[in-house]
Enzyme design. Structure first.
Site, PDB file in Angstrom:
ATOM      1  N   CYS A   1      12.118  27.265 -55.377  1.00  0.00           N
ATOM      2  CA  CYS A   1      12.337  28.047 -56.733  1.00  0.00           C
ATOM      3  C   CYS A   1      10.881  28.706 -56.928  1.00  0.00           C
ATOM      4  O   CYS A   1      11.033  29.785 -57.791  1.00  0.00           O
ATOM      5  CB  CYS A   1      12.861  27.250 -57.943  1.00  0.00           C
ATOM      6  SG  CYS A   1      11.883  26.124 -58.440  1.00  0.00           S
TER       7      CYS A   1
ATOM      8  N   ARG B   1      24.194  17.454 -50.358  1.00  0.00           N
ATOM      9  CA  ARG B   1      23.657  17.669 -49.209  1.00  0.00           C
ATOM     10  C   ARG B   1      22.662  16.613 -48.609  1.00  0.00           C
ATOM     11  O   ARG B   1      22.312  16.583 -47.589  1.00  0.00           O
ATOM     12  CB  ARG B   1      23.119  19.230 -49.279  1.00  0.00           C
ATOM     13  CG  ARG B   1      24.227  20.236 -49.325  1.00  0.00           C
ATOM     14  CD  ARG B   1      23.423  21.489 -49.395  1.00  0.00           C
ATOM     15  NE  ARG B   1      24.701  22.684 -49.670  1.00  0.00           N
ATOM     16  CZ  ARG B   1      24.315  24.039 -49.879  1.00  0.00           C
ATOM     17  NH1 ARG B   1      22.951  24.319 -49.959  1.00  0.00           N
ATOM     18  NH2 ARG B   1      25.224  24.926 -50.033  1.00  0.00           N
TER      19      ARG B   1
END
Length: 540
Positions: free
Chosen positions: A323, A219
């Site tokens: 995260c 991506r």
């Protein structure tokens, strides 16, 4: 605003070409110029591989379209590297290791010094690539580069981190223990930190004498491609740093290729568990950072203004695609009444394209991710939670086709609700309520994840109690995103990590090396006098 700006005052704006550009030609031109807006690229090129210090055209039959998340305009097409291309990358790494493993530690340290310098010189260029491909705001993208740069800087301390042990165990007998490189290693990187996560592997692989095959996210591979070529400019020999592309077939190749000795992975639960299981079954070392649900406890004695600002920034920065994003707030006692102020501050955040000045929250990575976030917000409503701030159906002015989700706050959340049990990975803060600190700590400890947790309090004793009793691996006391600097290590635990050795710091060095002990016996009576050398040693 022009899509490109020159790094040199005398440079002209780049002319658009009528034919598609290869990655190599794009990189050469972007070395002095880089994108500064989300304007449509008229003739998007194809991303190449990087093997033996050269950009390599792919013969792929499958190509993955990469879109600007702010506009969904096509930026480039990323190949699913062919089996032959994947094998060629490992061949190059294996051949390079034969000589690179014997290079002196000082020569490898010098490459690291040069690499740090080049990252600093190309900081804006790297950040611009991240903003275009990943969607981060430009200041946040610069922070992405910074946190990776700090790992590269810490890697320059390798002469200390790789120091061994020595003991004279008997008369004329010595034992020494030191660490040697593993060989060919691999890194499988996520989309959310296109520079930082590759930089958890590239500089450490260099200084430890390993060679690397790196798969960036399909991506947003642009930053990793730039970094690979900066490593070449820094002095990394051909084959030391190689880039391959793709999805599941590339991952499976890395997991099964016997010449790859270790794998670093950052990403989702499902992929991480699969990679750890299959990689270790094939005898490889694997370090895998998985999902997270990072909590913060808000106590009544906290500095209210500073705490609320910290919570808003940590929950909605990078569109929640970290995260270590602060995605769950546990209010204690009266602080539940402070949530409305969080909502008001979140409303003031500017949501727009990452190149737009003053933007606080950019788009999420893809339309599929946006829809998944919407689905989770929908589920919270159905399960009885309250949407105190709704970011669904948000359209950023001037970007009608972007993957935008506005800041969202969900209150009345309970364990068992989908919005709590799953990692949302979007600009969504879920709020839970407890009456006391012990219950708040117990709530967090029942969660399967253990990446990070924070507490906001003005009591040192309370902070210490939290530090001792909380089960998360990275703890912040009045620090909302407690990611340690690279002289330490990234230490997520519980369901957020699989493996024995964590990322970067000394743990990262140890992951990429193995011990060797050597015992020697040279009898003193056999010594023979030799002529002394008066030349300064070069360590070559």
């Amino acid at each position: 605003m022009s899509r490109f700006v020159s790094l040199k005052a005398s440079s002209r704006l780049l002319n658009r070409r009528a034919t598609a550009l290869t990655t190599a030609s794009i990189m050469r031109r972007m070395a002095s110029s880089y994108p500064t807006s989300h304007a449509k690229i008229e003739n998007p090129g194809k991303t190449q591989g990087y093997v033996n210090n050269q950009y390599v055209d792919s013969g792929a039959s499958k190509w993955i379209d990469l879109h600007d998340p702010a506009t969904n305009n096509l930026v480039t097409r990323v190949p699913q590297s062919t089996p032959q291309e994947l094998t060629a990358a490992v061949d190059a790494a294996e051949e390079a290791f034969k000589t690179f493993k014997n290079s002196s530690i000082l020569s490898r340290q010098q490459i690291a010094f040069n690499f740090v310098k080049l990252i600093r010189e190309n900081w804006d260029r790297l950040a611009a690539s991240i903003t275009l491909e990943q969607g981060k705001t430009l200041p946040d993208a610069k922070g992405d580069v910074l946190r990776g740069l700090q790992v590269a800087e810490a890697a320059c301390n390798v002469t200390q981190d790789l120091s061994g042990q020595f003991l004279e165990v008997s008369k004329d007998m010595e034992t020494k223990m030191y660490r040697e490189p593993l060989g060919v290693v691999a890194a499988i990187c996520p989309f959310n930190f296109p520079a930082m996560i590759p930089l958890w592997s590239i500089p450490l692989s260099i200084v430890t004498g390993n060679t690397l095959v790196l798969k960036p996210s399909e991506r947003d591979p642009g930053a990793a491609m730039i970094l690979a070529d900066l490593a070449r400019q820094a002095g990394a020999p051909p084959g030391v740093i190689n880039i391959v592309h793709g999805q599941a077939p590339t991952v499976d190749f890395i997991l099964d290729e016997p010449r790859i000795k270790a794998i670093s992975f950052v990403g989702s639960d499902k992929a991480g568990k699969y990679i750890h299981q299959r990689g270790t079954a094939n005898g490889k070392r694997v370090q895998a950072n998985l999902g997270a649900k990072n909590h913060a406890i808000l106590l009544p004695d906290a500095n209210k203004n500073a705490s609320l600002n910290a919570i808003v920034g940590a929950a909605f920065g990078a569109a929640g695609q970290r995260c270590m994003a602060l995605s769950a707030l546990v209010t204690v006692g009266e602080t539940k009444s402070w949530v409305q102020e969080i909502v008001e501050r979140a409303k003031k955040l500017k949501v727009s394209g990452g190149f737009e000045e003053g933007t606080d929250v950019g788009p999420v990575i893809s339309p599929e991710s946006k829809q998944r976030i919407y689905d989770i917000i929908d589920s919270a409503e159905k399960e009885g939670a309250t949407i105190a701030l709704d970011g669904r159906s948000y359209t950023a002015e001037g970007y009608p086709n972007g993957n935008f989700v506005g800041p969202t706050v969900i209150t009345g959340v309970k364990p068992g609700m989908r919005c709590y049990d799953e990692e949302i990975f979007g600009p969504v803060l879920v709020v839970l309520e407890e009456e006391n600190l012990d219950d708040a700590i117990a709530l967090i400890n029942r969660n399967k994840y253990g990446n990070g947790s924070a507490i906001f309090t003005n009591s040192g004793a309370t902070g210490y109690k939290f530090q001792k009793e909380i089960e998360a691996g990275q703890v912040g006391i009045n620090v909302p995103i407690p990611v340690p600097l690279p002289m330490f290590s990234f230490t997520g635990n519980k369901g957020s990590f699989l493996g024995d050795l964590n990322f970067y710091g000394k743990a990262g060095i140890h992951f990429l090396t193995q011990y060797k002990t050597v015992t020697t016996h040279w009898r003193s009576e056999d010594a023979v006098a030799t002529k002394a050398s008066v030349n300064m040693p070069t360590h070559n």
